[in-house]
Design an enzyme around this catalytic site. Sequence first.
Site, PDB file in Angstrom:
ATOM      1  N   PHE A 113      -5.759  -2.093  -4.349  1.00 34.40           N
ATOM      2  CA  PHE A 113      -4.967  -2.072  -3.294  1.00 34.40           C
ATOM      3  C   PHE A 113      -3.965  -3.127  -3.273  1.00 34.40           C
ATOM      4  O   PHE A 113      -4.059  -3.921  -4.059  1.00 34.40           O
ATOM      5  CB  PHE A 113      -5.807  -2.128  -1.993  1.00 34.40           C
ATOM      6  CG  PHE A 113      -5.723  -1.255  -0.733  1.00 34.40           C
ATOM      7  CD1 PHE A 113      -5.882   0.032  -1.388  1.00 34.40           C
ATOM      8  CD2 PHE A 113      -5.647  -1.591   0.408  1.00 34.40           C
ATOM      9  CE1 PHE A 113      -6.021   1.092  -0.209  1.00 34.40           C
ATOM     10  CE2 PHE A 113      -5.596  -0.718   1.322  1.00 34.40           C
ATOM     11  CZ  PHE A 113      -5.767   0.675   1.024  1.00 34.40           C
ATOM     12  N   GLN A 226       2.876  -7.248  11.110  1.00 31.18           N
ATOM     13  CA  GLN A 226       3.006  -6.693   9.912  1.00 31.18           C
ATOM     14  C   GLN A 226       3.696  -5.427  10.147  1.00 31.18           C
ATOM     15  O   GLN A 226       3.501  -4.481  10.985  1.00 31.18           O
ATOM     16  CB  GLN A 226       1.566  -6.392   9.361  1.00 31.18           C
ATOM     17  CG  GLN A 226       1.605  -5.745   7.823  1.00 31.18           C
ATOM     18  CD  GLN A 226       0.319  -5.821   7.133  1.00 31.18           C
ATOM     19  OE1 GLN A 226      -0.423  -5.066   7.487  1.00 31.18           O
ATOM     20  NE2 GLN A 226       0.081  -6.794   6.316  1.00 31.18           N
ATOM     21  N   LEU A 238       1.744   6.962   9.718  1.00 30.70           N
ATOM     22  CA  LEU A 238       1.258   6.212   8.480  1.00 30.70           C
ATOM     23  C   LEU A 238       1.072   6.994   7.151  1.00 30.70           C
ATOM     24  O   LEU A 238       0.207   8.073   7.175  1.00 30.70           O
ATOM     25  CB  LEU A 238      -0.131   5.371   8.613  1.00 30.70           C
ATOM     26  CG  LEU A 238      -0.711   4.515   7.610  1.00 30.70           C
ATOM     27  CD1 LEU A 238       0.290   3.459   7.227  1.00 30.70           C
ATOM     28  CD2 LEU A 238      -2.203   3.955   8.146  1.00 30.70           C
ATOM     29  N   GLU A 241      -1.515   2.936   2.036  1.00 37.46           N
ATOM     30  CA  GLU A 241      -1.428   2.210   0.735  1.00 37.46           C
ATOM     31  C   GLU A 241      -2.221   2.676  -0.586  1.00 37.46           C
ATOM     32  O   GLU A 241      -1.720   2.470  -1.311  1.00 37.46           O
ATOM     33  CB  GLU A 241      -1.815   0.908   1.183  1.00 37.46           C
ATOM     34  CG  GLU A 241      -1.467  -0.262  -0.011  1.00 37.46           C
ATOM     35  CD  GLU A 241      -1.610  -1.869   0.526  1.00 37.46           C
ATOM     36  OE1 GLU A 241      -0.921  -2.005   1.851  1.00 37.46           O
ATOM     37  OE2 GLU A 241      -2.344  -2.667  -0.042  1.00 37.46           O
ATOM     38  N   ARG A 272       2.083  -6.319   1.457  1.00 37.76           N
ATOM     39  CA  ARG A 272       2.847  -5.273   2.191  1.00 37.76           C
ATOM     40  C   ARG A 272       4.089  -6.104   2.868  1.00 37.76           C
ATOM     41  O   ARG A 272       5.268  -5.479   2.741  1.00 37.76           O
ATOM     42  CB  ARG A 272       2.040  -5.060   3.641  1.00 37.76           C
ATOM     43  CG  ARG A 272       0.903  -3.957   3.203  1.00 37.76           C
ATOM     44  CD  ARG A 272       0.119  -3.687   4.503  1.00 37.76           C
ATOM     45  NE  ARG A 272      -0.896  -2.606   3.999  1.00 37.76           N
ATOM     46  CZ  ARG A 272      -1.854  -2.476   4.893  1.00 37.76           C
ATOM     47  NH1 ARG A 272      -2.134  -2.571   5.885  1.00 37.76           N
ATOM     48  NH2 ARG A 272      -2.893  -1.576   4.201  1.00 37.76           N
ATOM     49  N   ARG A 372      -1.725  -9.771   6.398  1.00 37.09           N
ATOM     50  CA  ARG A 372      -2.968  -9.268   6.329  1.00 37.09           C
ATOM     51  C   ARG A 372      -2.878  -8.212   4.894  1.00 37.09           C
ATOM     52  O   ARG A 372      -1.866  -7.588   4.622  1.00 37.09           O
ATOM     53  CB  ARG A 372      -3.390  -8.261   7.407  1.00 37.09           C
ATOM     54  CG  ARG A 372      -4.682  -7.543   7.045  1.00 37.09           C
ATOM     55  CD  ARG A 372      -5.207  -6.769   8.317  1.00 37.09           C
ATOM     56  NE  ARG A 372      -4.331  -5.707   8.460  1.00 37.09           N
ATOM     57  CZ  ARG A 372      -4.440  -4.528   7.976  1.00 37.09           C
ATOM     58  NH1 ARG A 372      -5.333  -4.503   7.007  1.00 37.09           N
ATOM     59  NH2 ARG A 372      -3.499  -3.437   8.216  1.00 37.09           N
ATOM     60  N   ASN A 376      -8.611  -5.180   4.541  1.00 35.73           N
ATOM     61  CA  ASN A 376      -9.104  -6.417   4.929  1.00 35.73           C
ATOM     62  C   ASN A 376      -9.407  -6.044   6.766  1.00 35.73           C
ATOM     63  O   ASN A 376     -10.193  -7.046   7.195  1.00 35.73           O
ATOM     64  CB  ASN A 376      -8.553  -7.660   4.820  1.00 35.73           C
ATOM     65  CG  ASN A 376      -9.086  -8.276   3.643  1.00 35.73           C
ATOM     66  OD1 ASN A 376      -9.944  -7.986   3.002  1.00 35.73           O
ATOM     67  ND2 ASN A 376      -8.363  -9.507   3.166  1.00 35.73           N
TER      68      ASN A 376
END
Lengths: 557, 329
Positions: A113, A226, A238, A241, A272, A372, A376
């Site tokens: 990631f 973010q 979305l 990732e 990000r 972030r 997480n």
Amino acid sequence: MHRHDVVVVGAGLAGQRAALAAVEAGRDVAILSKLHPLRSHSGAAQGGINAAVGPEDSVDTHIYDTVKGSDYLGDQDAIEFFCQEAGPTVVEMEHFGTIFSRAPDGSLARRPFGGAGFPRTIYAADRTGLALLQALWEHLATRRFTLYEEWDVTRLIVRGGRVQGVVAFDRKTGSFDLFAAQAVVIATGPAGRIYARTTNAHSCTGDGVAIAYEAGAQLKDMEFVQFHPTALVESGILITEGARGEGGILKNKNGERFMSRYAPHVLELASRDVVSRAIVTEIQEGRGFPGGYVHLELMHLGREKIESRLQEICDYSRRFAGIDPVVEPIPVLPAQHYMMGGIGTDRRGATNIAGLFAAGEAACVSIHGANRLGGNSLLETLVFGKQAGLAAAEYAAKAPAPELVQSDLEEAEAPLRASAARADGEEPQKLRAEMQATMDRYVGIYRNEADLLEGVKRIRALKARFARVRIVDQSRVYNLNVTDTLETGHMLELAEVIVVGAYARTESRGAHARTDYPRRDDANWMKHTIAIRSPEGPQLSYAPVAYTRWEPKERVY
Amino acid sequence: MAAAAAPRTPVVAPFEVYRFDPAHDARPHYARYTLELAPHTPVLTALLKIRDEIDPSLTLRYSCRSAICGSCAMQVNSKSRLACETPIGPEIERHGRIVIEPMRNQPVLRDLVVDQSPFWARYASIRPHLVSDPSRPMPVGRENPMTPAEVDRFKETPRCIACAACYSACPAVEADPQFPGPMALAKLYRFVVDPRDGARQDRLLRIQREGLWLCLRCHLCTEACPKDVRPSERIRDLKEMAVQAVGVTEPGSRHAVAFAENIRRAGMLNEFRLARQTFGPVALLGQVGQGLRIWRKKPELMKRPHPIEGLDELRQLYDALEEPSEESR
């Protein structure tokens, strides 16, 4: 009036985990939620949950990656605790019944990631949030607690410096009611709908954060918003990732793998904020596709890998964009995704108000700091949900009995009654749309003083107009206009905190990128923003960042 | 580029939306709204546009708008669908209009919002949680091992978002309050195949008595499911596993086994024999009235059948099918 020891507001992963901890501690617990728990936005999390398990990875590397990802604004003591809890938390969720993807040897599969020095993101295909939500709900449902489903929370009652309970609105009957409790845990998740272009669900309106703020709670670091690099162009849906973790690459209209210019070492797997800014820069400099977007290519991964590990996003692309990622690139653009800020808490979820606790995206511990890392946030909901539930249960056991009075109910109800009785005035959805357009335009990925000043002006004008908001629907049954009005009021409060905080912070750090102050300024700005509500708007002060072992360095990927 | 190439020319979208407010309406009615939208626009987007711009009192559930929260299931032109992932274009092409109604099998609270408590109660009835097996405690401090092949045995059931589209489409749910419904049974399958679960036998034994055999095998649930969970196929698997694991204990399973045996014996059904094997000689007496009615209307059904031609071939098929498969073990 309802009476419980602990009232948890919000039934996503953080709220459920808090409730489980408080029930196990022997308290009488209620969960109050706008949605059935299985419909919570936690279920939309796709990519995975980070835990440094196995001999090759280490907790220290996870801590370092999180500190670096936070652009040194995360509190290092909290991050150490957070990363140490990761392994046991994931194992517990596996024991509750989560169906994770597996490696050939039968252990938990892991994928790379962004911003992580090791493939440590444990996943369930590309529906990790749903897998965790199902397992936690199914486990929690075997315990004794009370679920108040489809209630909108409208007010937090604090008296004598202590929480006394909340007021909430029952959609099914159209009535308001009091919930007396020694302790309240806010776990209402994000407020992404402040923006028009967001990956967040329609229900992500920051209700719990707003009522806590209105009752005097400190909000922390709200200017750090973010933007996820890859969302579908039209809908903002979305694209995980995990797509880049599995090997997806980004290209501009010239066919260049442009991330080599911005993060030469890790390319698409930079943090990000870095990838989002790269995409916007490509488009602003004329290298985006007509209409302004870039391509996410998965084709080279092959049909088998795409359809098994990225099943949901394969469906999303086909259904919502008419794109088959097996044979063609997915047009993507950044979208608002996550709020690093929230109700300021310590690592046990406690706030500046006795009896008020918070966890998950609604809270700011802070472990994410200015940015972030992917993987997480699911971990945060579970680790700090449990802590907040335990702390709330301990507090409730020794706190004096709460006292609510009839006027608490009447005061909460009065503005809505006035709105429903009003013959003129504006409907909430109109004010909401203007707020969203304002935030997209003036408080987006790249910010500057002139835009932010304009943003403050516009949001304040909208707040003034909201005083005369009008509820058209007169029914008592499932009146969503009441919900619209409550949500819009909540979001306007939080929008003001975001834009005022962003205007004040004259540096660039993590997700907060000021074109007029392009550098990180550790001498003046290595500190948390604290906002307290006043009649004139948010009053800002600053608090130090906790350090343990990691000296701030320039962040290069 | 491909996104830009998709058809974007707006089309006229005539909506007819079920409206009912128990506080004001004696009975439901259909409200008409005409919008102009691109054909790929999801139904949910259109309904929210009606709420925001035409009639803010239109009431529906919605949240994620990306087919993962399960809130917006409703009837679109009489099919149970998620509004957020159903584009308007094909609906208009096929039906000329878009009729929006609440899900079936659940009482309407208002407009498109239904009371889901019976749906959740049936889901809860199958004990949707891992039951620990005292003889096989969870490993301390680490995960249970599970191979990718074991994960594959869950099939598509982990994708279920509990939207209740299957429940809305199911005629057995409508007919019989004892039937747990397709979602609950797909969920049961998910626990039965879970190597961590300690209640497999008990689950299979109980479900035989608690509605497994009430499924009509119409596959409307599988057709309705937006996540390809295929509940009817998992119900079929449950029946097979139930018969293998706990035997032929209920009229439902006895009927299924007797049916197969009848066909193997003669290539066609012997209705009398089938009824006797299903209900047993005593309970068969209760079926006498039904038998008389059939005898009066369709006497040919009650005759002893003669073995059909090609019976040997049929029996070979049976033998081949009865080879133990990977699936059923």
